[in-house]
Design a protein around this motif. Structure first.
Motif, PDB file in Angstrom:
ATOM      1  N   UNK A  30       0.842  -1.199   0.000  1.00  0.00           N
ATOM      2  CA  UNK A  30       0.000   0.000   0.000  1.00  0.00           C
ATOM      3  C   UNK A  30       0.881   1.255   0.000  1.00  0.00           C
ATOM      4  N   UNK A  31       1.971   1.215   0.760  1.00  0.00           N
ATOM      5  CA  UNK A  31       2.925   2.336   0.728  1.00  0.00           C
ATOM      6  C   UNK A  31       3.440   2.531  -0.695  1.00  0.00           C
ATOM      7  N   UNK A  32       3.694   1.416  -1.379  1.00  0.00           N
ATOM      8  CA  UNK A  32       4.174   1.543  -2.761  1.00  0.00           C
ATOM      9  C   UNK A  32       3.116   2.123  -3.690  1.00  0.00           C
ATOM     10  N   UNK A  33       1.841   1.794  -3.430  1.00  0.00           N
ATOM     11  CA  UNK A  33       0.787   2.368  -4.277  1.00  0.00           C
ATOM     12  C   UNK A  33       0.717   3.888  -4.115  1.00  0.00           C
ATOM     13  N   UNK A  34       0.871   4.360  -2.890  1.00  0.00           N
ATOM     14  CA  UNK A  34       0.692   5.811  -2.700  1.00  0.00           C
ATOM     15  C   UNK A  34       1.976   6.595  -2.941  1.00  0.00           C
ATOM     16  N   UNK A  35       3.139   5.935  -2.876  1.00  0.00           N
ATOM     17  CA  UNK A  35       4.376   6.679  -3.092  1.00  0.00           C
ATOM     18  C   UNK A  35       5.084   6.267  -4.375  1.00  0.00           C
ATOM     19  N   UNK A  36       4.581   5.243  -5.034  1.00  0.00           N
ATOM     20  CA  UNK A  36       5.246   4.737  -6.241  1.00  0.00           C
ATOM     21  C   UNK A  36       5.241   5.749  -7.373  1.00  0.00           C
ATOM     22  N   UNK A  37       5.942   5.385  -8.415  1.00  0.00           N
ATOM     23  CA  UNK A  37       6.202   6.266  -9.551  1.00  0.00           C
ATOM     24  C   UNK A  37       4.981   7.102  -9.957  1.00  0.00           C
TER      25      UNK A  37
END
Lengths: 137, 137
Positions: A30-37
């Motif tokens: 989820x962190x990757x979804x909101x901070x990803x590219x």
């Protein structure tokens, strides 16, 4: 929600059921979804007002149709973005931030403002790093 | 610092020389370094105290040696992380946050605490999204 003991669990000194430093914690994707590219830029782009797909694609410079669709899908599934279909002819699909998405976008916005403000410093750091590296070579 | 006019420039309503929504803005790769898969976790892991490479690798669950080295390199070049070589035998290399890295880590920490707090809500959202998707299929 973590099945693996890591030093992070002991170090953190905070009592949270979720821990992004732990490899299998469900908060990590989820962190990757909101901070990803693209996720972070989509949240920022929706911060001011809701948008249709193509409008959003114009706001987020350089995003492909596929990447935007994937990013929106993940953010909708996680509950940050709401997808609303207006029953006009043809149907109009609009994306907006949920209350959780809105809070998250504000925090990302602060982080991004901080980063944009720091950019002259970052560029100077990159230059002196590269100069030192080429002097060593 | 952007060579391309995008609607974001007009929409933003803020007077910044850097704009992550613009495709070619040099702030965009830097945003990816601090929020990317490992960069954010490295900053968080260094937030409490400096660490040597292997210690850091243990703190960030699941990171490979290669990914950690790449992440540290990018964060050092951007000026978020300082690499200090202590002239002991054998030499001891320690990584710590610069003042800019420390400010950035605090903002990431707030974002991550917000996310960990929101996780029960996120998991419920994922479940109802998946239930609706399988009901449609």
């Amino acid at each position: 929600m973590d099945t693996q003991q890591t030093p992070a669990d002991a170090d953190a000194g905070e009592d949270f059921a979720f821990d992004v430093l732990a490899q299998r914690c469900p908060s990590r994707p989820v962190l990757e979804h909101i901070t990803g590219r693209w996720g972070s830029l989509v949240l920022i782009a929706l911060r001011e007002k809701p948008a249709r797909f193509n409008e959003l694609r114009r706001r987020v410079g350089g995003v492909s149709e596929k990447m935007l669709a994937q990013g929106l899908h993940a953010l909708e599934r996680d509950g940050f973005v709401a997808r609303e279909v207006h029953s006009t002819i043809p149907p109009r699909v609009e994306y907006s931030l949920t209350p959780l998405g809105s809070q998250t976008a504000e925090m990302l916005w602060e982080l991004i403002m901080h980063l944009e403000y720091a950019m002259p410093h970052v560029l100077r750091s990159q230059q002196s790093y590269d100069a030192a590296a080429s002097a060593e070579a």
